[in-house]
Design an enzyme around this catalytic site. Structure first.
Site, mmCIF file in Angstrom:
data_model
loop_
_atom_site.group_PDB
_atom_site.id
_atom_site.type_symbol
_atom_site.label_atom_id
_atom_site.label_comp_id
_atom_site.label_asym_id
_atom_site.label_seq_id
_atom_site.Cartn_x
_atom_site.Cartn_y
_atom_site.Cartn_z
ATOM 1 N N ALA A 176 4.522 8.861 0.214
ATOM 2 C CA ALA A 176 4.393 8.407 -1.007
ATOM 3 C C ALA A 176 5.552 7.743 -1.794
ATOM 4 O O ALA A 176 6.738 8.223 -1.352
ATOM 5 C CB ALA A 176 3.842 9.263 -2.019
ATOM 6 N N ASN A 177 5.516 6.622 -2.241
ATOM 7 C CA ASN A 177 6.785 6.073 -3.086
ATOM 8 C C ASN A 177 7.676 5.499 -2.144
ATOM 9 O O ASN A 177 8.912 5.511 -2.601
ATOM 10 C CB ASN A 177 7.228 7.175 -4.174
ATOM 11 C CG ASN A 177 6.204 7.894 -5.087
ATOM 12 O OD1 ASN A 177 5.302 6.800 -5.336
ATOM 13 N ND2 ASN A 177 6.051 9.093 -5.188
ATOM 14 N N ARG A 178 7.450 5.260 -1.157
ATOM 15 C CA ARG A 178 8.587 4.617 -0.137
ATOM 16 C C ARG A 178 9.593 6.091 0.060
ATOM 17 O O ARG A 178 10.727 5.574 0.819
ATOM 18 C CB ARG A 178 8.962 3.508 -0.683
ATOM 19 C CG ARG A 178 8.042 2.412 -0.931
ATOM 20 C CD ARG A 178 7.653 1.898 0.329
ATOM 21 N NE ARG A 178 6.827 0.736 0.304
ATOM 22 C CZ ARG A 178 5.367 0.521 0.044
ATOM 23 N NH1 ARG A 178 4.825 1.803 0.083
ATOM 24 N NH2 ARG A 178 4.824 -0.486 -0.114
ATOM 25 N N LEU A 179 9.198 7.088 -0.100
ATOM 26 C CA LEU A 179 10.315 8.198 0.247
ATOM 27 C C LEU A 179 9.941 8.833 1.605
ATOM 28 O O LEU A 179 9.314 9.820 1.847
ATOM 29 C CB LEU A 179 10.359 9.088 -0.841
ATOM 30 C CG LEU A 179 11.511 10.032 -1.024
ATOM 31 C CD1 LEU A 179 12.788 8.817 -1.304
ATOM 32 C CD2 LEU A 179 11.403 10.783 -2.520
ATOM 33 N N ARG A 197 0.773 -1.155 -0.167
ATOM 34 C CA ARG A 197 -0.009 -0.167 0.027
ATOM 35 C C ARG A 197 0.839 1.222 0.003
ATOM 36 O O ARG A 197 2.144 1.132 0.393
ATOM 37 C CB ARG A 197 -1.001 -0.008 1.310
ATOM 38 C CG ARG A 197 -0.145 0.036 2.583
ATOM 39 C CD ARG A 197 -1.249 0.496 3.492
ATOM 40 N NE ARG A 197 -0.804 0.499 5.166
ATOM 41 C CZ ARG A 197 -1.115 1.170 5.939
ATOM 42 N NH1 ARG A 197 -1.840 2.189 5.831
ATOM 43 N NH2 ARG A 197 -0.557 1.009 7.169
#
Ligand SMILES: Cc1cc2nc3c(=O)[nH]c(=O)nc-3n(C[C@H](O)[C@H](O)[C@H](O)COP(=O)(O)O)c2cc1C
Length: 211
Positions: free
Chosen positions: A188-191, A8
């Site tokens: 978001a985006n694993r950042l 997710r």
């Protein structure tokens, strides 16, 4: 069962140095309040990690019962596995994860037994049956059966006839005096956002870490 496709995105909030309170205990209190406001189940639960005599770390969930300048308080049996580990190595970590808020907090610090009066007060504030369970359970030792525990519980309950049991001397609290905090906010985006507070002399230094 396929787990590798479960994912997710985290996008509920952001964490900047600007919005982070200068005092991590204060910041912890803000995040805890937000978790409590959502009425998350077991919002005060935390993984406590200790390092045993064999050098292996062990984690287990315990409940945070208080926090402040004294440290972070939890209660347990001093003869349990965690109690024995802390007696020979007081370096511990606490870990909170609130999935709904996409947040975790890690705390490293030194565990120390609370004063007896803190243990006494908390022990007797618990429901009678919980006090009896704590008094009859030699936590982390092998027992012959479930029936054995239930018999010990019933026998004590019968004998006390509504009175409180005496708090066992080996049951009480610990304060964890924090030396380091990490606040993690999923992005978001694993950042993701990670802010670390480290104690240097009497000041807290804040750093941002790569996710
Ligand atoms: C939600 C939850 C809350 C718990 N709270 C406590 C607690 O506050 N104190 C405690 O001693 N054990 C608590 N436990 C049980 C511990 O996780 C653990 O099984 C027990 O303390 C024995 O650990 P040890 O053998 O590593 O010492 C809790 C477990 C769960 C799942």
């Amino acid at each position: 069962m396929k787990l590798d496709s479960i994912r997710r995105d985290y996008k509920k909030a952001a964490l900047t140095k600007k919005e982070a309170a200068p005092d991590p205990i204060h910041f912890f209190s803000q995040w805890m309040n937000e978790a409590l406001a959502l009425e998350l189940p077991d919002a005060t639960s935390m993984a406590l990690t200790t390092v045993g005599e064999d050098g292996f770390p062990q984690s287990r969930i315990v409940l945070l019962k208080d926090f402040g300048n004294e440290g972070f308080t939890f209660f347990t049996n001093y003869h349990s596995e965690k109690g024995r580990a802390i007696a020979q190595n007081p370096k511990v970590s606490l870990h909170f994860f609130w999935a709904e808020l996409e947040r975790q907090i890690r705390i490293t610090g030194m565990a120390e037994k609370t004063g007896e009066e803190v243990s006494e007060q908390y022990f007797h504030s618990r429901p009678l049956d919980s006090q009896i369970a704590a008094a009859v359970s030699a936590q982390s030792t092998e027992v012959p059966s479930r029936a054995y525990l239930e018999e010990k519980f019933a026998e004590m309950k019968n004998r006390l006839d509504g009175a409180d049991p005496k708090r066992p001397e080996h049951w009480g609290g610990y304060w964890v005096h924090p030396l380091k905090f990490e606040f993690w906010q999923g992005r978001a985006n694993r950042l993701h956002d990670r802010l670390v507070y480290e104690k240097q002399a009497e000041n807290w230094i804040i750093k941002r870490l790569a996710p």
